[in-house]
Design a protein around this motif. Sequence first.
Motif, PDB file in Angstrom:
ATOM      1  N   LYS A  78      38.320 -95.517 -13.137  1.00 46.07           N
ATOM      2  CA  LYS A  78      38.861 -96.852 -13.436  1.00 46.07           C
ATOM      3  C   LYS A  78      39.706 -97.356 -12.266  1.00 46.07           C
ATOM      4  N   HIS A  79      40.332 -96.426 -11.550  1.00 45.28           N
ATOM      5  CA  HIS A  79      41.152 -96.804 -10.397  1.00 45.28           C
ATOM      6  C   HIS A  79      40.359 -96.763  -9.090  1.00 45.28           C
ATOM      7  N   TYR A  80      39.359 -95.901  -9.014  1.00 46.84           N
ATOM      8  CA  TYR A  80      38.569 -95.714  -7.781  1.00 46.84           C
ATOM      9  C   TYR A  80      37.083 -95.726  -8.162  1.00 46.84           C
ATOM     10  N   SER A  81      36.576 -96.908  -8.453  1.00 50.36           N
ATOM     11  CA  SER A  81      35.250 -97.012  -9.068  1.00 50.36           C
ATOM     12  C   SER A  81      34.131 -96.566  -8.132  1.00 50.36           C
ATOM     13  N   PHE A  82      34.384 -96.546  -6.828  1.00 44.42           N
ATOM     14  CA  PHE A  82      33.346 -96.243  -5.842  1.00 44.42           C
ATOM     15  C   PHE A  82      33.149 -94.749  -5.636  1.00 44.42           C
ATOM     16  N   LEU A  83      33.967 -93.927  -6.270  1.00 48.04           N
ATOM     17  CA  LEU A  83      33.946 -92.491  -5.956  1.00 48.04           C
ATOM     18  C   LEU A  83      32.643 -91.824  -6.378  1.00 48.04           C
ATOM     19  N   PRO A  84      32.005 -91.067  -5.485  1.00 48.11           N
ATOM     20  CA  PRO A  84      30.875 -90.256  -5.924  1.00 48.11           C
ATOM     21  C   PRO A  84      31.372 -89.059  -6.743  1.00 48.11           C
ATOM     22  N   VAL A  85      30.629 -88.740  -7.798  1.00 46.20           N
ATOM     23  CA  VAL A  85      30.998 -87.609  -8.658  1.00 46.20           C
ATOM     24  C   VAL A  85      29.875 -86.576  -8.608  1.00 46.20           C
ATOM     25  N   TYR A  86      30.197 -85.378  -8.168  1.00 44.62           N
ATOM     26  CA  TYR A  86      29.223 -84.292  -8.041  1.00 44.62           C
ATOM     27  C   TYR A  86      29.392 -83.329  -9.206  1.00 44.62           C
ATOM     28  N   GLY A  87      28.290 -82.977  -9.858  1.00 43.20           N
ATOM     29  CA  GLY A  87      28.395 -82.056 -10.990  1.00 43.20           C
ATOM     30  C   GLY A  87      27.101 -81.289 -11.184  1.00 43.20           C
ATOM     31  N   PRO A  88      27.105 -80.357 -12.122  1.00 42.52           N
ATOM     32  CA  PRO A  88      25.919 -79.525 -12.337  1.00 42.52           C
ATOM     33  C   PRO A  88      24.746 -80.304 -12.938  1.00 42.52           C
ATOM     34  N   ALA A  89      23.547 -80.059 -12.410  1.00 39.59           N
ATOM     35  CA  ALA A  89      22.346 -80.749 -12.894  1.00 39.59           C
ATOM     36  C   ALA A  89      22.064 -80.405 -14.347  1.00 39.59           C
ATOM     37  N   ARG A  90      22.425 -79.181 -14.759  1.00 44.04           N
ATOM     38  CA  ARG A  90      21.997 -78.714 -16.071  1.00 44.04           C
ATOM     39  C   ARG A  90      23.037 -78.941 -17.159  1.00 44.04           C
ATOM     40  N   GLU A  91      24.053 -79.774 -16.873  1.00 40.02           N
ATOM     41  CA  GLU A  91      25.031 -80.069 -17.927  1.00 40.02           C
ATOM     42  C   GLU A  91      25.233 -81.572 -18.027  1.00 40.02           C
ATOM     43  N   ARG A  92      25.577 -82.018 -19.229  1.00 37.93           N
ATOM     44  CA  ARG A  92      25.792 -83.455 -19.433  1.00 37.93           C
ATOM     45  C   ARG A  92      27.264 -83.773 -19.224  1.00 37.93           C
ATOM     46  N   ILE A  93      27.548 -84.421 -18.109  1.00 35.21           N
ATOM     47  CA  ILE A  93      28.913 -84.843 -17.817  1.00 35.21           C
ATOM     48  C   ILE A  93      28.863 -86.338 -17.523  1.00 35.21           C
ATOM     49  N   PRO A  94      29.634 -87.133 -18.275  1.00 34.82           N
ATOM     50  CA  PRO A  94      29.588 -88.584 -18.051  1.00 34.82           C
ATOM     51  C   PRO A  94      29.979 -88.928 -16.615  1.00 34.82           C
ATOM     52  N   ALA A  95      29.316 -89.924 -16.057  1.00 32.41           N
ATOM     53  CA  ALA A  95      29.680 -90.512 -14.756  1.00 32.41           C
ATOM     54  C   ALA A  95      29.282 -89.668 -13.547  1.00 32.41           C
ATOM     55  N   VAL A  96      28.581 -88.571 -13.746  1.00 37.29           N
ATOM     56  CA  VAL A  96      28.137 -87.788 -12.582  1.00 37.29           C
ATOM     57  C   VAL A  96      27.063 -88.564 -11.828  1.00 37.29           C
ATOM     58  N   THR A  97      27.251 -88.708 -10.511  1.00 36.21           N
ATOM     59  CA  THR A  97      26.288 -89.453  -9.698  1.00 36.21           C
ATOM     60  C   THR A  97      25.333 -88.530  -8.951  1.00 36.21           C
ATOM     61  N   TYR A  98      25.799 -87.321  -8.611  1.00 35.53           N
ATOM     62  CA  TYR A  98      24.942 -86.352  -7.924  1.00 35.53           C
ATOM     63  C   TYR A  98      24.834 -85.096  -8.769  1.00 35.53           C
ATOM     64  N   ARG A  99      23.625 -84.819  -9.261  1.00 38.42           N
ATOM     65  CA  ARG A  99      23.408 -83.667 -10.139  1.00 38.42           C
ATOM     66  C   ARG A  99      22.886 -82.509  -9.300  1.00 38.42           C
ATOM     67  N   LEU A 100      23.660 -81.421  -9.242  1.00 36.76           N
ATOM     68  CA  LEU A 100      23.449 -80.370  -8.244  1.00 36.76           C
ATOM     69  C   LEU A 100      22.910 -79.088  -8.847  1.00 36.76           C
ATOM     70  N   LYS A 101      22.091 -78.400  -8.043  1.00 38.68           N
ATOM     71  CA  LYS A 101      21.614 -77.070  -8.433  1.00 38.68           C
ATOM     72  C   LYS A 101      21.722 -76.132  -7.242  1.00 38.68           C
ATOM     73  N   HIS A 102      21.471 -74.851  -7.517  1.00 39.55           N
ATOM     74  CA  HIS A 102      21.619 -73.812  -6.497  1.00 39.55           C
ATOM     75  C   HIS A 102      20.898 -74.199  -5.208  1.00 39.55           C
ATOM     76  N   GLY A 103      21.570 -74.045  -4.088  1.00 39.62           N
ATOM     77  CA  GLY A 103      20.946 -74.333  -2.803  1.00 39.62           C
ATOM     78  C   GLY A 103      21.204 -75.745  -2.305  1.00 39.62           C
ATOM     79  N   ASP A 104      21.694 -76.629  -3.175  1.00 42.21           N
ATOM     80  CA  ASP A 104      22.044 -77.974  -2.719  1.00 42.21           C
ATOM     81  C   ASP A 104      23.286 -77.912  -1.826  1.00 42.21           C
ATOM     82  N   HIS A 105      23.422 -78.942  -0.984  1.00 37.08           N
ATOM     83  CA  HIS A 105      24.613 -79.054  -0.135  1.00 37.08           C
ATOM     84  C   HIS A 105      25.352 -80.324  -0.501  1.00 37.08           C
ATOM     85  N   VAL A 106      26.655 -80.238  -0.525  1.00 39.78           N
ATOM     86  CA  VAL A 106      27.485 -81.426  -0.720  1.00 39.78           C
ATOM     87  C   VAL A 106      28.108 -81.749   0.630  1.00 39.78           C
ATOM     88  N   LYS A 107      27.782 -82.924   1.159  1.00 42.63           N
ATOM     89  CA  LYS A 107      28.351 -83.322   2.448  1.00 42.63           C
ATOM     90  C   LYS A 107      29.445 -84.345   2.204  1.00 42.63           C
TER      91      LYS A 107
END
Length: 259
Positions: free
Chosen positions: A69-98
């Motif tokens: 709500k304060h920083y609407s542009f923020l990318p949110v990284y989270g696990p691909a196999r779980e349901r988390i609201p607002a996650v923009t990048y769904r990650l699995k083993h071997g992925d890289h977060v830059k």
Amino acid sequence: MTSVLHACAFKDNYIWLIRGQSPDKVAVVDPGDAEPVLAEIHKRHLTPVAILCTHHHADHVGGVENILKHYSFLPVYGPARERIPAVTYRLKHGDHVKLPKLGLEFDVLDVPGHTAGHIAFFGAGMVFCGDTLFSAGCGRLFEGTPEQMHVSLAKFSALPESTEMYCGHEYTEANLRFALAVEPDNADMHAHLQEVQQRRAENLPTLPSTIGLERRINPFLRSGQAAVRLAAEKHCGHPLNSEVEVFAAIRRCKDGFKG
Ligand code: ZN
Ligand code: FE
């Protein structure tokens, strides 16, 4: 260069703020609550550039939407196999977060056991492991099997000894009391308990730990040690035939442990 700040939330959660090459920018790890994060950010004149989530439990993600709500542009990284609201990048083993704004990159590790899709972030000599590995302990098996958790913990144990370990909770002192019940003669555990008690008396975190230290004081990384196997067999009253069985036995024992 890189440093890690923290905000405290609830009874014993840590929300980590990773600061990279520019001292005013941070990535926020596992914000269970927005308020302490926003307070720390304002106090230190920081700008968040990303949110990283290890797993779906509310005490790790409950603040994500309020921060957005304060920083609407923020990318949110989270696990691909779980349901988390607002996650923009769904990650699995071997992925890289830059995170170029921090000059940092993280590898994603799949570490199921505490939850089914739990991930960890490893990079720049640090690992953010949520509720899978704790200092001198490990997470409860809510959604996974002992086999899965044992494999996940082995991934942490295989990281370089100097890796700084940032977990989600301040459980170290209670964990060490259990660890000493398993291995009463472990001098590293006794020495570390002293240090941990001193830090807690000053209200300081006992984290980060290091992978090297965890290999010496964490019974859940030590199921291959004879002393740990003996303690587990004594608890079960029968021989145990594999490291996974030893791990499962001490995890069960910890569930009922009253320090
Ligand atoms: Zn959790
Ligand atoms: Fe948690």
